[in-house]
Design a protein around this motif. Structure first.
Motif, mmCIF file in Angstrom:
data_model
loop_
_atom_site.group_PDB
_atom_site.id
_atom_site.type_symbol
_atom_site.label_atom_id
_atom_site.label_comp_id
_atom_site.label_asym_id
_atom_site.label_seq_id
_atom_site.Cartn_x
_atom_site.Cartn_y
_atom_site.Cartn_z
ATOM 1 N N VAL A 165 0.767 -1.086 -0.175
ATOM 2 C CA VAL A 165 0.100 0.041 0.066
ATOM 3 C C VAL A 165 0.905 1.393 -0.044
ATOM 4 O O VAL A 165 0.708 2.271 -0.678
ATOM 5 C CB VAL A 165 -0.914 0.045 1.197
ATOM 6 C CG1 VAL A 165 -1.690 1.302 1.442
ATOM 7 C CG2 VAL A 165 -2.007 -1.161 1.092
ATOM 8 N N LEU A 166 2.116 1.321 0.827
ATOM 9 C CA LEU A 166 2.722 2.505 0.860
ATOM 10 C C LEU A 166 3.544 2.767 -0.716
ATOM 11 O O LEU A 166 3.744 3.920 -1.030
ATOM 12 C CB LEU A 166 3.715 2.459 2.144
ATOM 13 C CG LEU A 166 3.032 2.586 3.507
ATOM 14 C CD1 LEU A 166 4.232 2.293 4.469
ATOM 15 C CD2 LEU A 166 2.606 3.674 3.709
ATOM 16 N N PHE A 167 3.870 1.497 -0.940
ATOM 17 C CA PHE A 167 4.634 1.546 -2.295
ATOM 18 C C PHE A 167 3.672 2.352 -3.508
ATOM 19 O O PHE A 167 3.921 3.079 -4.208
ATOM 20 C CB PHE A 167 5.219 0.362 -2.774
ATOM 21 C CG PHE A 167 5.662 0.381 -3.924
ATOM 22 C CD1 PHE A 167 7.022 0.976 -4.378
ATOM 23 C CD2 PHE A 167 5.236 -0.106 -5.010
ATOM 24 C CE1 PHE A 167 7.776 1.020 -5.546
ATOM 25 C CE2 PHE A 167 5.643 0.037 -6.413
ATOM 26 C CZ PHE A 167 6.992 0.527 -6.737
ATOM 27 N N SER A 168 2.376 1.772 -3.448
ATOM 28 C CA SER A 168 1.321 2.330 -4.430
ATOM 29 C C SER A 168 1.089 3.652 -4.223
ATOM 30 O O SER A 168 1.058 4.358 -5.182
ATOM 31 C CB SER A 168 0.103 1.343 -4.279
ATOM 32 O OG SER A 168 0.384 -0.011 -4.431
ATOM 33 N N VAL A 169 0.951 4.112 -3.082
ATOM 34 C CA VAL A 169 0.802 5.289 -2.468
ATOM 35 C C VAL A 169 1.847 6.354 -3.295
ATOM 36 O O VAL A 169 1.522 7.362 -3.831
ATOM 37 C CB VAL A 169 0.170 5.567 -1.290
ATOM 38 C CG1 VAL A 169 0.282 7.172 -0.759
ATOM 39 C CG2 VAL A 169 -1.083 4.943 -0.868
ATOM 40 N N ALA A 170 3.200 5.681 -2.791
ATOM 41 C CA ALA A 170 4.067 6.619 -3.342
ATOM 42 C C ALA A 170 4.419 6.855 -4.631
ATOM 43 O O ALA A 170 4.546 7.922 -5.312
ATOM 44 C CB ALA A 170 5.548 6.167 -2.543
ATOM 45 N N LEU A 171 4.019 5.624 -5.425
ATOM 46 C CA LEU A 171 4.167 5.524 -6.920
ATOM 47 C C LEU A 171 2.995 6.514 -7.486
ATOM 48 O O LEU A 171 3.451 7.200 -8.538
ATOM 49 C CB LEU A 171 4.043 4.295 -7.460
ATOM 50 C CG LEU A 171 4.208 3.977 -8.804
ATOM 51 C CD1 LEU A 171 5.457 4.246 -9.495
ATOM 52 C CD2 LEU A 171 3.560 2.610 -9.386
ATOM 53 N N MET A 172 1.973 6.485 -7.078
ATOM 54 C CA MET A 172 0.751 7.482 -7.662
ATOM 55 C C MET A 172 1.306 8.822 -7.107
ATOM 56 O O MET A 172 1.006 9.708 -8.087
ATOM 57 C CB MET A 172 -0.442 6.961 -7.071
ATOM 58 C CG MET A 172 -1.204 5.849 -7.340
ATOM 59 S SD MET A 172 -1.189 5.721 -9.230
ATOM 60 C CE MET A 172 -2.256 6.795 -9.783
ATOM 61 N N ALA A 173 1.900 9.057 -6.190
ATOM 62 C CA ALA A 173 2.024 10.489 -5.730
ATOM 63 C C ALA A 173 3.042 11.087 -6.717
ATOM 64 O O ALA A 173 2.987 12.211 -7.183
ATOM 65 C CB ALA A 173 2.644 10.483 -4.151
ATOM 66 N N LEU A 174 4.105 10.242 -7.002
ATOM 67 C CA LEU A 174 5.000 10.445 -7.823
ATOM 68 C C LEU A 174 4.418 10.912 -9.392
ATOM 69 O O LEU A 174 4.788 11.794 -9.944
ATOM 70 C CB LEU A 174 6.122 9.453 -8.007
ATOM 71 C CG LEU A 174 7.320 9.537 -9.136
ATOM 72 C CD1 LEU A 174 8.491 10.900 -8.839
ATOM 73 C CD2 LEU A 174 8.315 8.254 -9.035
ATOM 74 N N ILE A 175 3.763 9.941 -9.876
ATOM 75 C CA ILE A 175 3.104 9.909 -11.240
ATOM 76 C C ILE A 175 2.191 11.463 -11.115
ATOM 77 O O ILE A 175 2.510 12.075 -12.277
ATOM 78 C CB ILE A 175 2.043 8.784 -11.504
ATOM 79 C CG1 ILE A 175 2.862 7.587 -11.773
ATOM 80 C CG2 ILE A 175 1.142 9.208 -12.585
ATOM 81 C CD1 ILE A 175 2.153 6.363 -11.659
ATOM 82 N N ILE A 176 1.419 11.629 -10.260
ATOM 83 C CA ILE A 176 0.646 12.958 -10.289
ATOM 84 C C ILE A 176 1.657 14.043 -10.064
ATOM 85 O O ILE A 176 1.307 15.286 -10.762
ATOM 86 C CB ILE A 176 -0.406 12.949 -9.022
ATOM 87 C CG1 ILE A 176 -1.171 11.679 -9.117
ATOM 88 C CG2 ILE A 176 -0.694 14.483 -8.584
ATOM 89 C CD1 ILE A 176 -2.019 11.442 -7.903
ATOM 90 N N TRP A 177 2.572 14.111 -9.265
ATOM 91 C CA TRP A 177 3.598 15.279 -9.161
ATOM 92 C C TRP A 177 4.359 15.407 -10.865
ATOM 93 O O TRP A 177 4.484 16.683 -11.081
ATOM 94 C CB TRP A 177 4.560 14.687 -8.193
ATOM 95 C CG TRP A 177 5.729 15.906 -7.902
ATOM 96 C CD1 TRP A 177 5.615 17.153 -7.499
ATOM 97 C CD2 TRP A 177 6.917 15.855 -8.665
ATOM 98 N NE1 TRP A 177 6.680 18.038 -7.533
ATOM 99 C CE2 TRP A 177 7.770 17.145 -8.308
ATOM 100 C CE3 TRP A 177 7.799 14.703 -9.295
ATOM 101 C CZ2 TRP A 177 8.947 17.213 -8.771
ATOM 102 C CZ3 TRP A 177 9.162 15.134 -9.644
ATOM 103 C CH2 TRP A 177 9.792 16.179 -9.395
ATOM 104 N N LEU A 178 4.589 14.134 -11.308
ATOM 105 C CA LEU A 178 5.399 14.616 -12.659
ATOM 106 C C LEU A 178 4.492 15.045 -13.512
ATOM 107 O O LEU A 178 4.731 16.081 -14.452
ATOM 108 C CB LEU A 178 5.969 13.395 -13.243
ATOM 109 C CG LEU A 178 7.114 12.658 -12.287
ATOM 110 C CD1 LEU A 178 7.318 10.859 -12.859
ATOM 111 C CD2 LEU A 178 8.187 13.612 -12.718
ATOM 112 N N PHE A 179 3.045 14.624 -13.688
ATOM 113 C CA PHE A 179 2.216 15.128 -14.417
ATOM 114 C C PHE A 179 1.828 16.624 -14.249
ATOM 115 O O PHE A 179 1.644 17.359 -14.786
ATOM 116 C CB PHE A 179 0.769 14.314 -14.466
ATOM 117 C CG PHE A 179 -0.355 14.622 -15.347
ATOM 118 C CD1 PHE A 179 -0.134 14.257 -16.630
ATOM 119 C CD2 PHE A 179 -1.396 15.472 -14.730
ATOM 120 C CE1 PHE A 179 -1.153 14.682 -17.504
ATOM 121 C CE2 PHE A 179 -2.357 15.656 -15.958
ATOM 122 C CZ PHE A 179 -2.313 15.225 -16.996
#
Length: 82
Positions: free
Chosen positions: A52-66
């Protein structure tokens, strides 16, 4: 009022004792169902938490890049037409 609509029932016949018994029966049922649940052990819980923590961090990174990409593009467009 249409033919098919039924007025709400009044609960004049339900006493406080009946409500208390219904509440106790409900919580007995909840307890009975919770005993049937397969609870994860400590190792599984740590693994699931990591996923869950990895998934949340990955989604946060994707949103930040976008968001950063869109901000850069908009700044370039504003500079070009300003």
């Amino acid at each position: 009022m249409s033919k098919n609509s039924v007025p709400a029932k009044k609960d004049d016949g339900i006493t406080l004792k009946d409500r208390w018994e219904n509440t106790k029966e409900y919580f007995r049922g909840v307890y009975s169902e919770l005993k049937k649940v397969h609870w994860p052990d400590r190792r599984q819980l740590i693994g699931y938490t990591g996923v869950v923590l990895f998934s949340v961090a990955l989604m946060a990174l994707i949103i930040w890049l976008f968001d950063s990409g869109l901000s850069f593009l908009l700044n370039q467009i504003f500079k070009a037409f300003a």
